[in-house]
Structure formats: C-alpha cells, structure tokens
Design an enzyme around this catalytic site. Structure first.
Site, PDB file in Angstrom:
ATOM      1  N   SER A 257       0.743  -1.358   0.152  1.00  0.00           N
ATOM      2  CA  SER A 257       0.144   0.042  -0.024  1.00  0.00           C
ATOM      3  C   SER A 257       0.958   1.238  -0.255  1.00  0.00           C
ATOM      4  CB  SER A 257      -0.985   0.188   1.104  1.00  0.00           C
ATOM      5  OG  SER A 257      -0.145   0.307   2.241  1.00  0.00           O
ATOM      6  N   LYS A 258       0.183   2.244  -0.330  1.00  0.00           N
ATOM      7  CA  LYS A 258       0.824   3.691  -0.138  1.00  0.00           C
ATOM      8  C   LYS A 258       1.822   4.039   1.072  1.00  0.00           C
ATOM      9  CE  LYS A 258      -2.719   3.128  -1.032  1.00  0.00           C
ATOM     10  NZ  LYS A 258      -3.928   2.333  -0.398  1.00  0.00           N
ATOM     11  N   ARG A 259       1.648   3.138   2.026  1.00  0.00           N
ATOM     12  CA  ARG A 259       2.133   3.291   3.369  1.00  0.00           C
ATOM     13  C   ARG A 259       3.917   2.968   2.987  1.00  0.00           C
ATOM     14  NH1 ARG A 259       0.584   2.319   8.804  1.00  0.00           N
ATOM     15  NH2 ARG A 259       1.619   4.057   8.945  1.00  0.00           N
ATOM     16  N   HIS A 260       3.917   2.177   2.123  1.00  0.00           N
ATOM     17  CA  HIS A 260       5.372   1.427   1.756  1.00  0.00           C
ATOM     18  C   HIS A 260       6.241   2.240   0.906  1.00  0.00           C
ATOM     19  CE1 HIS A 260       2.786  -2.110   2.826  1.00  0.00           C
ATOM     20  NE2 HIS A 260       3.543  -2.083   3.788  1.00  0.00           N
ATOM     21  N   GLY A 261       5.861   3.584   0.588  1.00  0.00           N
ATOM     22  CA  GLY A 261       6.541   4.130  -0.219  1.00  0.00           C
ATOM     23  C   GLY A 261       5.981   4.255  -1.662  1.00  0.00           C
TER      24      GLY A 261
END
Length: 491
Positions: A257-261
């Site tokens: 997800s976006k949290r992973h960069g």
RNA sequence: GACCCCAUCGUCUAGUCAGGCCUAGGACAUCGGGUUUUCAUCCCGGUAACAGGGGUUCAAAUCCCCUUGGGGUCACCA
C-alpha cells in the site's frame, strides 16, 4: 478446460481507473504483454470503469501513460480502437442484458425482490450466529410468471444467478486444479436494480466478446473465478484459460500500500528510473527463467517468458534491487541519451532553466559523463551536480572534518591553489594530477590527503567522481577561488 | 469466522511436477580483501535458508498428512 489451442492468443489487462497504475497492476500488464508477444497474440487493454463513483479520467490517463512508459503497447484498446470495442466497460455493459434474459429464460437466474434492508438484516443475523453469510434464496422459489409480472409492474429487483449443486474446478496454469464447492458460493447478484450488471457478469460478457483466450490476473481474483466459470457454462460460452499470479507484498509481507513508499509507476518514472530497469525488475518479481540470468531485455523476456516460470508465492518488492537494476541500465545507455533524459530532472531541480541546456550543453555532457556510472535514477543528478552550478553554501560534516584533519590544512590549500594556478588545463585532468602529485611530494604529504582536502573545498563533499576530472569541469577560476576561500565556509 | 492459495538464505529465486547428481546454486543486500585520490565500476572471498512435527522410502528440500505462519476472497466495488 477450454479447447482454444487453435485460436490465436488474446489476453487483456483490465484495470479499473480508480487511481494510479501501481506496481502490481504494472506487473500483471507486463505478464499479459509478454504472453501475447511470445505467442504472436493480441494484447487488449480494457478499462473497467463501471464503478462510476470511483472511476476518473485522470486515472485512465495515468494508466495509459504508465503502460506507455514501460513500453507495454496494447494492440487494441483506448486510443487504438480495434475490432472488438468499445474498450471502456461502461460503454458496453448495456448490451449484456440479452445474456441476463437468456439466463432468466433458462431458469439459471432469477429475479430477487428482497430489499437491501432485508438482505442486510439477514447478513447481520447470520453474522451474530457465526454462520456463513449467504442470501437465503427466498426469491429463488418464486414462480417465473409471477416474478415477470411484478418486474413488469415496476417493482424494484435485482437478478441473481441460481448456483447449481456440485462443484467447479478451476484449472489454473499456475496453481493447478482448484476445487470450489458450490455450497460455498452465494446466489450472487448479476444485475443491479438499475439494470446495470455486476463485475463478475460483465467480465464474462467482455471476455467472451473480446474473444479472450487466456485470463492472466492477480490472485485476488481466484475466488471470483468459479462464479465466472459458472456463468460461462450457463451461457454455453467458452471458458478461457486461467493463470492467477501471486500478489506483490510490501515489507512485512502485508498487502502493498501507499504506506510502503512509492507504489505507482508514475512515481518511479518521475524519479527517473529507466523503463528497461522497471521492466526487468517487475519481470523478476515472481518470475524466473533459470538459475543464471537476472538481466533481461524486453526482447529476451518475450522470448523466454512462460506461465510455468511464475512462482506461486507472493513476492515482496525490494527497492535495493530496483536501484541495482536502475544503475545497471543507466550505465548501459549512451551518454547523449542520458543527458537528454536528465535535462528535465535538472530543470526540476532548479539547476537549469528551460533553454539554458543548449548553450551549456558540452559542459553538461562532461558533468553527466562523470556521474552516469554512479547513479540509480536520473533525479539523483540534481543533487550530484549542484556544486557545479551554485556557489557552496556550506560543507557536509565529513568534509569539514577532512579539512580539519591537520591544523595547517587551510594554509596548504592556499599554497596548493598557487601551484595549481600555474598548471591548470580545463581540457586535461592529467595536468592537474601531475601538478598535485608534485605538490604533495614537495610538501611531504600523501596525495590522498591533499586530494581529499581539495575535494572537500571544491565540492563540499568527500565523495565525488575523480577529483581532477571534477576540477577540469568546474574550471580554473572556480577551483582556485574555492580553494582559497574555503575558510569562510568553515566559519 | 468460512472458503481458497502459499511456505528454500534478510529479499527475489533455482532445485519440487518425473525422490538420489543438493555437504541446497545464483542474484540483490550485507561483511571482508584487491585495484584506487574519495565514491562507483571491476575482481576475489565470507556470513546466511529447505517453518515445525509425523509418515512413505534403501534414500525426501522434493511425495502424503497434521500443525503453525502468511496472504487472498467472502458487496446492488472492480
């Protein structure tokens, strides 16, 4: 399974335009593309935009741009057209009502007049009792004549597929045979109250009319597959072949997800990763050829790709590896090409203005030549080259330390500047090197000591391309000035 | 929760389908060394894995079962 061995291969990438083209989607597209090219087949792009609420034109553009960037040109689809269009799902679902009617007529589907509220309540109760959540098939028993009459009278209803007894086996090219008991499958809705049809139904219609022979998609669709197969069969349509590819995981093995960069192709494109690096990276994420080859050009991928080479387990994406490939492909490209590609990044980094690139071109080429083998993506250039364009505003901590490594270092640099003043050739680094070696010897210094100090004074850093090359490009005037005035920066 | 999928170095994987050639190979990362004015490149070398437990077999990373762990799906979304 289906017998389409004689039909030409037709595959499709069918993203829903609800955001950017993410890494996983890009890889799915790539695998489809490779499979099509490998078998001289057709790669279809179909936009599944039937969720009017979430689909946007911007997202469509992002997807097309992303695919183009990667070099995954589609044979049929938006902007290309083709025999089996339209290629936006929203423009074709209206025609599927005849399939619905067919199912209704055959008694394979039925009208359901249950309100959303009732179904929700049902679900709540089942949940409370920890039962499987299923529609109770209340309307399945309705007499067809009565159902038609009520529908004709305008009573709101949906159409559900009447799931038969038995089981469905999905023959998957990657997973083998996967069995689903029909008891586990709900009488799912195929047509909404507003007469538009649901995804699982639209896919069947689309894939049939677009003559899709192989469905290569993410594993998250595996549990949808028996429903789709059931539909194909109930309609006497040919079931395509399937290959469900594992998902791409983020660090920690969760769903990416976006949290992973950066997870969108656009972001990598903007950072200046070369498309061939992205393609190689994506291809090797969940696919392998043998135990030797890691570097693949698109041509080699087309030649060597096979569904059998796709692994069954989910793959974590690893930025380090992308960086390695990024560096590899930048080294491999020609200098002029890299300069050309770098200019937008330098403009964005504030080092160049539009148009300025032309006059300073020869010097720019020399700068890029020095960094080309030292970067992973183009946007790193803006940082690497800034000391050529701007006066130093300060020094990095290690550079300061370098300059303070001996008490007389600043004085030495002053003398060094004088020595250099007499022997400086902007076209030949060897001249400065000879002068420096001589200077070091005369001063009883190690070459590396004076060189490192000079590097710090000239660039503000301790890590740069070879010093004398840098000097040649920086120029005599700037070099001498910086060597003499570095004291000011030490404050 | 139910159903489905998956399980080899930190990561991507080869080997698994046709059990012995595997004291498990490669790549990235990492550590050390060489070259070198720093870095990068290049070269040499090291650390590091068959999730656990039962079977089957002369022999299992490879076949079977269980456990555990991870993931996916269960919408009038796609």
């Amino acid at each position: 399974m289906s017998n389409q061995a004689n039909s030409p291969v037709r595959v499709r990438f069918a993203p829903s335009p609800t955001g950017y083209l993410h890494i996983g989607g890009a890889r799915t597209a790539l695998f489809n593309y490779l499979f099509a090219r490998k078998h001289q087949g057709v790669f279809v792009l179909r936009i599944e935009d039937t969720d009017r609420g979430r689909s946007t034109p911007e997202a469509v553009k992002a997807i097309l741009d992303g695919l183009r960037f990667l070099g995954l040109d589609w044979d049929e689809g938006p902007e290309k057209g083709g025999e089996y269009g339209p290629y936006f799902q929203s423009e074709r679902i209206a025609s599927y009502n005849r399939y619905i009617d067919q199912l209704l007529a055959r008694g394979r589907a039925y009208r359901c007049f249950c309100s959303k509220e009732r179904v929700d309540r049902l679900r709540e109760e089942q949940k409370a009792r920890k039962e499987r959540m299923h529609y109770d098939r209340k309307c399945r028993g309705l007499e067809a004549g009565e159902a038609d009459r009520r529908a004709g009278a305008g009573e709101p209803h949906v159409v559900r597929f009447a799931v038969p007894e038995g089981r469905t086996v999905v023959h998957d090219h990657i997973r083998g045979d996967v069995v689903f008991e029909h008891q586990e499958i709900d009488d799912f809705i195929i047509q909404r109250a507003d007469r538009t049809c649901i995804y699982n139904f639209a896919v069947v219609g689309d894939d049939t009319e677009m003559k899709i022979t192989h469905v290569i998609r993410g594993e998250d669709h595996l549990s949808n597959t028996p429903k789709q197969i059931l539909l194909f069969r109930a309609l006497d349509l040919t079931v395509p072949e399937y290959a469900h590819i594992p998902l791409i995981l983020g660090p920690g093995r969760e769903k990416l997800s976006k949290r992973h960069g950066a997870v969108s192709v656009t972001e990598y494109q903007e950072k200046g990763y070369l498309p061939e690096a992205m393609v190689n990276f994506l291809a090797r994420l969940g696919w392998s050829y043998d135990d030797k080859q890691e570097i693949f050009s698109m041509e080699e991928l087309i030649e060597k790709f096979s569904l059998e080479g796709i692994s069954k387990s989910g793959a974590m994406y690893d930025l380090k590896k992308l960086n390695h490939l990024g560096a590899h492909y930048i080294r491999k490209r020609g200098l002029e090409e890299i300069v050309e590609l770098a200019i937008p990044h330098l403009v964005r980094g504030g080092l160049l203005h539009e148009g300025e690139a032309l006059s300073g071109r020869p010097r720019l080429v020399r700068m890029v030549a020095l960094e080309k083998d030292r970067i992973e993506h183009l946007s790193q250039l803006a940082d690497k080259l800034c000391f050529y364009f701007q006066e130093l505003k300060g020094l990095e901590a290690p550079a300061v330390k370098q300059l303070q490594s001996r008490p007389d270092m600043l004085e030495k640099l002053g003398r060094y500047a004088e020595a250099l003043a007499a022997r400086f050739d902007e076209r030949d680094p060897k001249v400065m090197e000879a002068a420096t070696r001589q200077f070091a010897e005369a001063q009883k210094m190690e070459l590396k000591d004076i060189a490192q100090a000079a590097r710090a004074a000239l660039t503000g850093r301790t890590v740069t391309p070879p010093l004398f090359d840098v000097m040649a490009v920086l120029g005599k005037e700037a070099c001498l000035r910086r060597l003499k005035e570095v004291r000011k920066l030490l404050g």
